[in-house]
Motif scaffolding. Structure first.
Motif, PDB file in Angstrom:
ATOM      1  N   ASP A 203      56.636  30.106  40.950  1.00  0.00           N
ATOM      2  CA  ASP A 203      55.553  29.270  41.465  1.00  0.00           C
ATOM      3  C   ASP A 203      54.282  30.100  41.475  1.00  0.00           C
ATOM      4  O   ASP A 203      53.234  29.653  41.048  1.00  0.00           O
ATOM      5  N   ARG A 204      54.442  31.313  42.007  1.00  0.00           N
ATOM      6  CA  ARG A 204      53.332  32.252  41.944  1.00  0.00           C
ATOM      7  C   ARG A 204      53.856  33.610  41.505  1.00  0.00           C
ATOM      8  O   ARG A 204      54.957  34.000  41.847  1.00  0.00           O
ATOM      9  N   ILE A 205      53.041  34.315  40.754  1.00  0.00           N
ATOM     10  CA  ILE A 205      53.411  35.646  40.273  1.00  0.00           C
ATOM     11  C   ILE A 205      52.568  36.679  41.008  1.00  0.00           C
ATOM     12  O   ILE A 205      51.361  36.485  41.197  1.00  0.00           O
ATOM     13  N   VAL A 206      53.238  37.742  41.456  1.00  0.00           N
ATOM     14  CA  VAL A 206      52.519  38.861  42.053  1.00  0.00           C
ATOM     15  C   VAL A 206      52.609  40.005  41.059  1.00  0.00           C
ATOM     16  O   VAL A 206      53.697  40.517  40.798  1.00  0.00           O
ATOM     17  N   ILE A 216      47.556  37.959  42.378  1.00  0.00           N
ATOM     18  CA  ILE A 216      48.520  36.958  42.818  1.00  0.00           C
ATOM     19  C   ILE A 216      48.036  35.626  42.289  1.00  0.00           C
ATOM     20  O   ILE A 216      46.886  35.260  42.491  1.00  0.00           O
ATOM     21  N   GLY A 217      48.907  34.901  41.618  1.00  0.00           N
ATOM     22  CA  GLY A 217      48.463  33.614  41.129  1.00  0.00           C
ATOM     23  C   GLY A 217      49.561  32.867  40.429  1.00  0.00           C
ATOM     24  O   GLY A 217      50.659  33.401  40.204  1.00  0.00           O
ATOM     25  N   THR A 218      49.293  31.619  40.105  1.00  0.00           N
ATOM     26  CA  THR A 218      50.264  30.830  39.358  1.00  0.00           C
ATOM     27  C   THR A 218      50.381  31.420  37.955  1.00  0.00           C
ATOM     28  O   THR A 218      49.510  32.187  37.531  1.00  0.00           O
ATOM     29  N   PRO A 219      51.432  31.060  37.223  1.00  0.00           N
ATOM     30  CA  PRO A 219      51.544  31.545  35.841  1.00  0.00           C
ATOM     31  C   PRO A 219      50.284  31.253  35.038  1.00  0.00           C
ATOM     32  O   PRO A 219      49.823  32.107  34.272  1.00  0.00           O
ATOM     33  N   ASP A 220      49.685  30.084  35.237  1.00  0.00           N
ATOM     34  CA  ASP A 220      48.439  29.766  34.531  1.00  0.00           C
ATOM     35  C   ASP A 220      47.325  30.715  34.930  1.00  0.00           C
ATOM     36  O   ASP A 220      46.556  31.177  34.086  1.00  0.00           O
ATOM     37  N   ASP A 221      47.244  30.984  36.227  1.00  0.00           N
ATOM     38  CA  ASP A 221      46.202  31.900  36.710  1.00  0.00           C
ATOM     39  C   ASP A 221      46.279  33.234  35.986  1.00  0.00           C
ATOM     40  O   ASP A 221      45.290  33.731  35.464  1.00  0.00           O
ATOM     41  N   VAL A 222      47.497  33.843  36.025  1.00  0.00           N
ATOM     42  CA  VAL A 222      47.579  35.193  35.484  1.00  0.00           C
ATOM     43  C   VAL A 222      47.439  35.187  33.963  1.00  0.00           C
ATOM     44  O   VAL A 222      46.998  36.162  33.383  1.00  0.00           O
ATOM     45  N   TYR A 223      47.762  34.074  33.335  1.00  0.00           N
ATOM     46  CA  TYR A 223      47.685  34.032  31.881  1.00  0.00           C
ATOM     47  C   TYR A 223      46.271  33.712  31.413  1.00  0.00           C
ATOM     48  O   TYR A 223      45.712  34.418  30.578  1.00  0.00           O
ATOM     49  N   PHE A 224      45.702  32.678  31.991  1.00  0.00           N
ATOM     50  CA  PHE A 224      44.388  32.242  31.506  1.00  0.00           C
ATOM     51  C   PHE A 224      43.234  32.883  32.254  1.00  0.00           C
ATOM     52  O   PHE A 224      42.122  32.911  31.786  1.00  0.00           O
ATOM     53  N   ARG A 225      43.502  33.371  33.461  1.00  0.00           N
ATOM     54  CA  ARG A 225      42.432  33.962  34.255  1.00  0.00           C
ATOM     55  C   ARG A 225      42.863  35.340  34.752  1.00  0.00           C
ATOM     56  O   ARG A 225      42.793  35.644  35.943  1.00  0.00           O
ATOM     57  N   SER A 226      43.360  36.151  33.832  1.00  0.00           N
ATOM     58  CA  SER A 226      43.838  37.497  34.198  1.00  0.00           C
ATOM     59  C   SER A 226      42.758  38.252  34.943  1.00  0.00           C
ATOM     60  O   SER A 226      41.608  38.291  34.520  1.00  0.00           O
ATOM     61  N   ALA A 227      43.147  38.872  36.045  1.00  0.00           N
ATOM     62  CA  ALA A 227      42.156  39.493  36.924  1.00  0.00           C
ATOM     63  C   ALA A 227      41.546  40.736  36.311  1.00  0.00           C
ATOM     64  O   ALA A 227      40.426  41.107  36.636  1.00  0.00           O
ATOM     65  N   ASN A 228      42.297  41.425  35.481  1.00  0.00           N
ATOM     66  CA  ASN A 228      41.708  42.596  34.834  1.00  0.00           C
ATOM     67  C   ASN A 228      42.415  42.869  33.509  1.00  0.00           C
ATOM     68  O   ASN A 228      43.311  42.132  33.107  1.00  0.00           O
ATOM     69  N   ARG A 360      37.737  41.429  35.560  1.00  0.00           N
ATOM     70  CA  ARG A 360      37.315  40.247  34.847  1.00  0.00           C
ATOM     71  C   ARG A 360      35.877  39.872  35.205  1.00  0.00           C
ATOM     72  O   ARG A 360      35.471  39.994  36.360  1.00  0.00           O
ATOM     73  N   ILE A 361      35.105  39.432  34.188  1.00  0.00           N
ATOM     74  CA  ILE A 361      33.797  38.857  34.449  1.00  0.00           C
ATOM     75  C   ILE A 361      33.993  37.354  34.359  1.00  0.00           C
ATOM     76  O   ILE A 361      34.334  36.832  33.301  1.00  0.00           O
ATOM     77  N   LYS A 362      33.843  36.683  35.490  1.00  0.00           N
ATOM     78  CA  LYS A 362      34.081  35.232  35.498  1.00  0.00           C
ATOM     79  C   LYS A 362      32.948  34.529  34.776  1.00  0.00           C
ATOM     80  O   LYS A 362      31.780  34.883  34.925  1.00  0.00           O
ATOM     81  N   THR A 363      33.285  33.551  33.990  1.00  0.00           N
ATOM     82  CA  THR A 363      32.253  32.782  33.296  1.00  0.00           C
ATOM     83  C   THR A 363      32.456  31.303  33.575  1.00  0.00           C
ATOM     84  O   THR A 363      33.550  30.876  33.937  1.00  0.00           O
ATOM     85  N   ALA A 364      31.390  30.552  33.383  1.00  0.00           N
ATOM     86  CA  ALA A 364      31.434  29.116  33.681  1.00  0.00           C
ATOM     87  C   ALA A 364      32.341  28.367  32.714  1.00  0.00           C
ATOM     88  O   ALA A 364      32.809  27.277  33.009  1.00  0.00           O
ATOM     89  N   SER A 365      32.616  28.988  31.568  1.00  0.00           N
ATOM     90  CA  SER A 365      33.391  28.274  30.553  1.00  0.00           C
ATOM     91  C   SER A 365      34.885  28.274  30.868  1.00  0.00           C
ATOM     92  O   SER A 365      35.669  27.641  30.180  1.00  0.00           O
ATOM     93  N   GLU A 366      35.279  29.012  31.925  1.00  0.00           N
ATOM     94  CA  GLU A 366      36.714  29.111  32.229  1.00  0.00           C
ATOM     95  C   GLU A 366      37.323  27.764  32.564  1.00  0.00           C
ATOM     96  O   GLU A 366      36.720  26.944  33.241  1.00  0.00           O
ATOM     97  N   ILE A 367      38.512  27.574  32.090  1.00  0.00           N
ATOM     98  CA  ILE A 367      39.203  26.314  32.378  1.00  0.00           C
ATOM     99  C   ILE A 367      39.738  26.341  33.802  1.00  0.00           C
ATOM    100  O   ILE A 367      40.382  27.301  34.183  1.00  0.00           O
TER     101      ILE A 367
END
Lengths: 367, 360
Positions: A203-206, A216-228, A360-367
């Motif tokens: 459900d969430r990956i640490v 810490i985040g869902t599989p989508d979080d860590v895959y599409f919005r990797s923190a670093n 990560r540099i967050k951008t507005a284009s992120e899904i």
């Protein structure tokens, strides 16, 4: 059916060796949490602290709001599946599963029923009279699972339970574990170093590294919005490709210059990059976001170094300067080593990282 | 083709010479032991009057009695002469006393039991037919029975030995087992040095420590008592037990104990429910190892006992003090060796486990 709370948890093995440096984690009810990280990152140590097998150097563990930091493992209301199964070789399968129930002085008829129930759930209902030595690795794994389930624990811990199984069985057990979790709804923590296991079950990956939580985040979080960059490089097979680029803002456009290509993006979608005008940064592109483009709009053209067919798709490796870049190409395209092929990026799926901090540099284009 | 044949020849020559050497070594090791066993079943007559010595003890003795003017004459069949040789008194009559003496002589010299009536029966046949040949079954265990009858306090000594060995096993296994568990399961500073140092006590030969041991045991009031001797043996056996049990416990995965602790036991409970049953064969082997060690020990026992010797001491003294009667002494030696041999055979399956490698 329970919540777990780790507050400022740390474990120090000796003066210089830290197992876990700092761990803050809230696990919700019925949640399936996967601790993921390379070996030696402290994920197993964390789990052993939660189980009570390892003394805590600092911090507290709360289960259902109750501080369990200093109470012995047997009183914590947890159960655990060990990496090497740890089923007792001198007891039959029945005795293994019934062990904890017998210690709780449960009536015999009830024990028999509960054991049969859980054994059926993991499909070893016919093996109850056998000794573990007469079972295959997969069956032993199921005994370990049944033993842990029979307790009906508040918290279900699994320490790399699938790593000793062969590749095919591992995938089967993965599905079964998830089904069992949905059925029992026990709050679960699962430790693994296999990122595909983590992605498919959690459900969430640490994600941990060097005794600390990276993301810490869902599989989508860590895959599409990797923190670093570490997470981006760790999750996904093949991992994310990184390109060092120089950023320059030019009116309404940002141009990202790499020695092999120049990427021009509209500033309104990537306004956060404005701050990096004239600086270097890292752009990460996942292999499936690099597409073959035979038109003249191709971002860059390069020779193919190696082709690795995977059946459903093929992994094409290129040598760009000194770096290996891997892309995923559909199976129907015929690609041979030495071919010169044009490639393009999926601009919606670009990851930007700060070169120094690797964050990560967050951008507005992120899904 | 030719070279292949050559290679094959060379290989078989190599193997043959290896086997010859191995058989030779085996022979050197086995033969004295075989001879010891063989002698322990032989009668005095077989031991001293036949040459070459028989390899295998006979199961019966053949006799001949004939008669002339002096009286009756007894002969025994001698295998090396392949003929009947005179045996026992020069001549004897058919009086009750002579017959009874003859029976005793046959029993003592040929280990064969015959009744007076039987002898009288044979004498009657001699009267009729001038001679008779007969064979009597040999009593194979006669030497063993005689040993315990003749040697003073041999039976008591066996009891002493059992007490000493039993106490040693209990002391060595309890203390050594606890030490071994600690070495196997806990980490502490200087662990390896400590583990090595427990072997130091085995460095000194018992003789060199004899006088202090006698003095200390005498002060403790344990001189010449089985408990005192077992304390002395325990010193060596504890250090051995620590090493053996440590490797036994190490071979049992710690996660088995951890699983038990998670599923409802205390640390001690995990030991009783999981570790102990799994370690039992290894611990039993360790116990027998200690048992054999103290059962066979002679030197310290000679020094530390006086009126309550252990069995090896009795055998040793019988050997030193004996004038002849080799067959009797061998019987004592075998009686002493047999328990050790049996125990070794029992534990041979677990010797591997004793040094680690439990199969889970």
């Amino acid at each position: 059916m329970a919540t777990l709370e780790l507050v400022d948890l740390a474990k120090r093995f000796s003066k210089k060796v830290w197992g876990v440096r700092k761990m803050d984690l809230d696990v919700n009810e019925k949640e399936f949490i996967v601790l993921l990280g390379p070996s030696g990152c402290g994920k197993t140590t964390t789990m052993r602290m939660v189980a009570g097998l390892e003394e805590v150097t600092r911090g507290t563990i709360h289960l259902d709001g109750k501080d369990i930091t200093d109470i012995p493992p047997r009183d914590r209301g947890i159960s655990m599946v060990f990496q090497n199964y740890a089923i007792w070789p001198h007891m039959t399968v029945f005795d293994n599963i019934a062990f904890s129930l017998k210690l709780k002085k449960m009536p015999k008829a009830e024990i028999r029923q509960r054991v049969q129930e859980t054994a059926d759930m993991v499909k070893i209902g016919e093996l109850l009279k056998r000794l573990p030595g007469q079972l295959s690795g997969g069956q032993q794994q199921r005994v370990a699972l049944a033993r842990a389930l029979a307790v009906k624990p508040k918290l279900f811990l699994m320490d790399e339970p699938l790593s000793n199984l062969d590749a095919k069985l591992r995938v089967v057990m993965r599905t079964e574990l998830k089904a069992i979790h949905q059925q029992t709804e026990a709050t679960s923590i699962f430790v693994t170093h296999d990122q595909s296991e983590a992605m498919s079950m959690a459900d969430r990956i640490v994600i941990m590294k060097d005794g600390e939580i990276i993301q810490i985040g869902t599989p989508d979080d860590v895959y599409f919005r990797s923190a670093n960059m570490f997470v981006a490089g760790f999750i996904g097979t093949p991992p994310t490709n990184f390109f060092n680029i120089r950023c320059s803002v030019d009116g309404e456009e940002i141009s990202l210059k790499h020695s092999n290509f120049k990427l021009v993006l509209p500033l309104k979608d990537f306004s956060e990059l404005d701050a990096y005008n004239g600086k270097e940064l890292v752009v990460g592109v996942r292999p499936e976001d690099i597409a073959v483009d035979s038109s003249d709009k191709a971002l860059f053209t390069n020779k193919v170094l190696v082709v690795e067919p995977q059946g459903s798709h093929q992994v094409v490796a290129l040598k760009l300067n000194d770096a290996i870049v891997k892309t995923i190409v559909s199976a129907d395209q015929s690609v041979k080593p030495g071919d010169s092929i044009g490639f393009n990026f999926n601009l919606k799926r670009l990851h930007f990282f700060n070169m120094e901090t690797e964050n990560r540099i967050k951008t507005a284009s992120e899904i | 083709m030719n070279s292949a044949l050559q290679r094959q020849l060379r290989r078989s020559a190599k193997r043959t010479s290896l086997y010859i050497v191995l058989v030779g070594i085996l022979f050197i090791i086995i033969f004295p032991i075989f001879f010891l066993f063989s002698f322990s079943f032989m009668s005095d007559y077989e031991t001293y009057s036949e040459w070459p010595k028989p390899l295998v003890p006979s199961f019966k003795a053949d006799f001949k009695i004939d008669k002339d003017t002096e009286g009756y004459h007894l002969y025994i069949f001698n295998k090396s002469e392949n003929d009947f040789m005179p045996f026992g008194p020069l001549f004897f009559s058919n009086s009750e006393k002579d017959v009874s003496n003859l029976r005793k002589f046959i029993k003592l010299q040929a280990n064969s039991k015959i009744t007076d009536q039987k002898i009288e029966e044979y004498l009657r046949i001699v009267d009729k037919e001038s001679k008779v040949e007969f064979s009597v079954r040999k009593d194979l265990l006669a030497n063993y029975i005689l040993f315990f009858q003749v040697i003073n306090g041999a039976a008591r000594a066996v009891l002493n030995s059992l007490m000493v060995a039993g106490a040693t096993v209990v002391i060595a296994l309890t203390i050594g087992g606890m030490g071994g568990y600690a070495f196997a399961r806990y980490f502490f500073k200087g662990k390896n040095l400590l583990k090595l140092s427990v072997l130091f006590v085995r460095m000194f030969p018992a003789v060199s420590l004899a006088i202090p041991m006698v003095i200390i045991l005498a002060r403790m009031g344990l001189y010449d008592r089985p408990l005192g001797l077992s304390l002395v043996y325990s010193v060596g056996q504890i250090s051995m037990s620590i090493w053996i049990t440590a490797s036994v416990f190490m071979s049992i995965p710690i996660s088995l104990e951890e699983a038990a602790m998670i599923f409802g036991t205390t640390r001690v409970g995990a030991f009783w429910h999981v570790t102990l049953p799994l370690a039992l064969p290894g611990l039993a082997a360790c116990a027998m190892y200690s048992f054999i060690g103290s059962w066979n020990e002679v030197i310290a026992a000679v020094v530390l006992t006086q009126f309550n010797p252990t069995f090896p001491v009795v055998v040793y003294k019988a050997l030193v003090g004996s004038q002849g009667q080799i067959n009797l002494i061998t019987a004592g030696s075998v009686a002493q060796a047999v328990p050790a041999i049996i125990f070794t055979l029992i534990i041979r399956k677990y010797i591997i486990q004793m040094w680690g490698g439990v199969k889970v």
